[in-house]
Motif scaffolding. Structure first.
Motif, PDB file in Angstrom:
ATOM      1  N   VAL A  11     -41.303 -84.342  30.093  1.00 24.92           N
ATOM      2  CA  VAL A  11     -41.200 -83.142  29.266  1.00 24.92           C
ATOM      3  C   VAL A  11     -42.380 -82.227  29.573  1.00 24.92           C
ATOM      4  N   ARG A  12     -42.070 -80.954  29.840  1.00 26.25           N
ATOM      5  CA  ARG A  12     -43.122 -79.964  30.110  1.00 26.25           C
ATOM      6  C   ARG A  12     -42.893 -78.720  29.268  1.00 26.25           C
ATOM      7  N   ALA A  13     -43.915 -78.265  28.569  1.00 22.81           N
ATOM      8  CA  ALA A  13     -43.880 -76.963  27.914  1.00 22.81           C
ATOM      9  C   ALA A  13     -44.202 -75.928  28.981  1.00 22.81           C
ATOM     10  N   LEU A  14     -43.533 -74.795  28.929  1.00 25.30           N
ATOM     11  CA  LEU A  14     -43.707 -73.752  29.934  1.00 25.30           C
ATOM     12  C   LEU A  14     -44.163 -72.454  29.289  1.00 25.30           C
ATOM     13  N   ASP A  15     -44.894 -71.636  30.045  1.00 25.43           N
ATOM     14  CA  ASP A  15     -45.319 -70.320  29.585  1.00 25.43           C
ATOM     15  C   ASP A  15     -44.243 -69.318  29.976  1.00 25.43           C
ATOM     16  N   ALA A  16     -43.496 -68.830  28.989  1.00 30.76           N
ATOM     17  CA  ALA A  16     -42.372 -67.930  29.257  1.00 30.76           C
ATOM     18  C   ALA A  16     -42.605 -66.532  28.689  1.00 30.76           C
ATOM     19  N   ASP A  17     -43.816 -66.027  28.769  1.00 32.74           N
ATOM     20  CA  ASP A  17     -44.132 -64.659  28.339  1.00 32.74           C
ATOM     21  C   ASP A  17     -43.619 -64.328  26.942  1.00 32.74           C
ATOM     22  N   GLY A  18     -44.065 -65.091  25.955  1.00 31.85           N
ATOM     23  CA  GLY A  18     -43.709 -64.813  24.569  1.00 31.85           C
ATOM     24  C   GLY A  18     -42.570 -65.644  24.035  1.00 31.85           C
ATOM     25  N   ALA A  19     -41.796 -66.253  24.894  1.00 33.80           N
ATOM     26  CA  ALA A  19     -40.716 -67.138  24.449  1.00 33.80           C
ATOM     27  C   ALA A  19     -41.210 -68.578  24.509  1.00 33.80           C
ATOM     28  N   ASP A  20     -40.607 -69.426  23.685  1.00 33.90           N
ATOM     29  CA  ASP A  20     -40.895 -70.854  23.756  1.00 33.90           C
ATOM     30  C   ASP A  20     -39.995 -71.446  24.834  1.00 33.90           C
ATOM     31  N   ALA A  21     -40.544 -72.306  25.662  1.00 35.61           N
ATOM     32  CA  ALA A  21     -39.745 -72.916  26.728  1.00 35.61           C
ATOM     33  C   ALA A  21     -40.178 -74.355  26.934  1.00 35.61           C
ATOM     34  N   VAL A  22     -39.195 -75.225  27.139  1.00 42.48           N
ATOM     35  CA  VAL A  22     -39.471 -76.623  27.430  1.00 42.48           C
ATOM     36  C   VAL A  22     -38.491 -77.079  28.507  1.00 42.48           C
ATOM     37  N   LEU A  23     -39.027 -77.789  29.485  1.00 39.80           N
ATOM     38  CA  LEU A  23     -38.210 -78.385  30.540  1.00 39.80           C
ATOM     39  C   LEU A  23     -38.232 -79.882  30.333  1.00 39.80           C
ATOM     40  N   ARG A  24     -37.060 -80.474  30.237  1.00 36.01           N
ATOM     41  CA  ARG A  24     -36.912 -81.918  30.063  1.00 36.01           C
ATOM     42  C   ARG A  24     -36.168 -82.433  31.285  1.00 36.01           C
ATOM     43  N   GLU A  25     -36.748 -83.410  31.965  1.00 29.80           N
ATOM     44  CA  GLU A  25     -36.114 -83.992  33.144  1.00 29.80           C
ATOM     45  C   GLU A  25     -35.854 -85.469  32.900  1.00 29.80           C
ATOM     46  N   VAL A  26     -34.700 -85.955  33.404  1.00 28.92           N
ATOM     47  CA  VAL A  26     -34.418 -87.385  33.284  1.00 28.92           C
ATOM     48  C   VAL A  26     -35.487 -88.137  34.065  1.00 28.92           C
ATOM     49  N   ALA A  27     -35.656 -89.416  33.791  1.00 28.44           N
ATOM     50  CA  ALA A  27     -36.746 -90.201  34.373  1.00 28.44           C
ATOM     51  C   ALA A  27     -36.789 -90.109  35.902  1.00 28.44           C
ATOM     52  N   ASP A  28     -35.640 -90.100  36.576  1.00 30.59           N
ATOM     53  CA  ASP A  28     -35.647 -90.021  38.043  1.00 30.59           C
ATOM     54  C   ASP A  28     -35.729 -88.573  38.540  1.00 30.59           C
ATOM     55  N   ARG A  29     -35.823 -87.620  37.613  1.00 28.17           N
ATOM     56  CA  ARG A  29     -35.960 -86.183  37.876  1.00 28.17           C
ATOM     57  C   ARG A  29     -34.785 -85.604  38.666  1.00 28.17           C
ATOM     58  N   SER A  30     -33.606 -86.227  38.551  1.00 23.84           N
ATOM     59  CA  SER A  30     -32.426 -85.734  39.252  1.00 23.84           C
ATOM     60  C   SER A  30     -31.705 -84.630  38.486  1.00 23.84           C
ATOM     61  N   ARG A  31     -31.974 -84.516  37.204  1.00 19.95           N
ATOM     62  CA  ARG A  31     -31.357 -83.505  36.344  1.00 19.95           C
ATOM     63  C   ARG A  31     -32.403 -82.937  35.403  1.00 19.95           C
ATOM     64  N   ALA A  32     -32.211 -81.687  35.046  1.00 16.75           N
ATOM     65  CA  ALA A  32     -33.147 -81.043  34.124  1.00 16.75           C
ATOM     66  C   ALA A  32     -32.378 -80.311  33.040  1.00 16.75           C
ATOM     67  N   VAL A  33     -32.991 -80.226  31.882  1.00 17.38           N
ATOM     68  CA  VAL A  33     -32.471 -79.446  30.764  1.00 17.38           C
ATOM     69  C   VAL A  33     -33.585 -78.486  30.357  1.00 17.38           C
ATOM     70  N   LEU A  34     -33.262 -77.211  30.322  1.00 14.66           N
ATOM     71  CA  LEU A  34     -34.229 -76.169  29.980  1.00 14.66           C
ATOM     72  C   LEU A  34     -33.857 -75.582  28.629  1.00 14.66           C
ATOM     73  N   GLY A  35     -34.810 -75.614  27.702  1.00 16.91           N
ATOM     74  CA  GLY A  35     -34.626 -75.007  26.390  1.00 16.91           C
ATOM     75  C   GLY A  35     -35.476 -73.762  26.288  1.00 16.91           C
ATOM     76  N   LEU A  36     -34.886 -72.671  25.834  1.00 18.10           N
ATOM     77  CA  LEU A  36     -35.593 -71.406  25.650  1.00 18.10           C
ATOM     78  C   LEU A  36     -35.333 -70.903  24.236  1.00 18.10           C
ATOM     79  N   HIS A  37     -36.390 -70.384  23.600  1.00 17.57           N
ATOM     80  CA  HIS A  37     -36.268 -69.843  22.242  1.00 17.57           C
ATOM     81  C   HIS A  37     -37.105 -68.581  22.144  1.00 17.57           C
ATOM     82  N   ASN A  38     -36.520 -67.560  21.528  1.00 14.22           N
ATOM     83  CA  ASN A  38     -37.220 -66.304  21.310  1.00 14.22           C
ATOM     84  C   ASN A  38     -37.697 -66.231  19.866  1.00 14.22           C
TER      85      ASN A  38
END
Length: 119
Positions: free
Chosen positions: A38-65
């Motif tokens: 899980v990584r929090a990201l700097d999205a210029d004023g928006a909340d952002a989190v990237l979640r990757e499965v353990a083998d990092r083969s898939r990612a889910v990106l959450g964005l919130h304004n």
């Protein structure tokens, strides 16, 4: 608060997407497992989190304004290491546009979106 004052912007957003009827629910659920990266990201004023499965083969990106204005997030700038990936809508609310170098996600005030990609 005066009746003419703007209402405060809601800042809560769901900690996980709603997977009801989602055909990719297995890898999405894996992105929310205890061993997910899980990584929090700097999205210029928006909340952002990237979640990757353990083998990092898939990612889910959450964005919130959390702001009172629409925000525009240029995905290749936010995640340059995934600039060539195709992101797919999971849940939430957004619209998109093309910009130099890739896709932009537009979020209305208080809106959130969940996207997924195979890496």
């Amino acid at each position: 608060m005066s009746p003419l004052a703007p209402a405060p912007v809601q800042t809560a957003w769901p900690p996980a997407p709603d997977l009801t009827g989602c055909t990719n629910s297995a890898h999405l659920e894996a992105a929310f497992a205890k061993d997910a990266v899980v990584r929090a990201l700097d999205a210029d004023g928006a909340d952002a989190v990237l979640r990757e499965v353990a083998d990092r083969s898939r990612a889910v990106l959450g964005l919130h304004n959390p702001t009172a204005d629409e925000v525009r997030i240029h995905l290749p700038s936010l995640l340059p290491e995934h600039a060539e990936q195709t992101w797919h809508f999971v849940s939430g609310s957004m619209h998109t546009s093309e910009a130099d170098g890739g896709l932009c996600v537009h979020l209305a005030p208080s809106a959130h979106v969940w996207l997924t990609a195979a890496l």
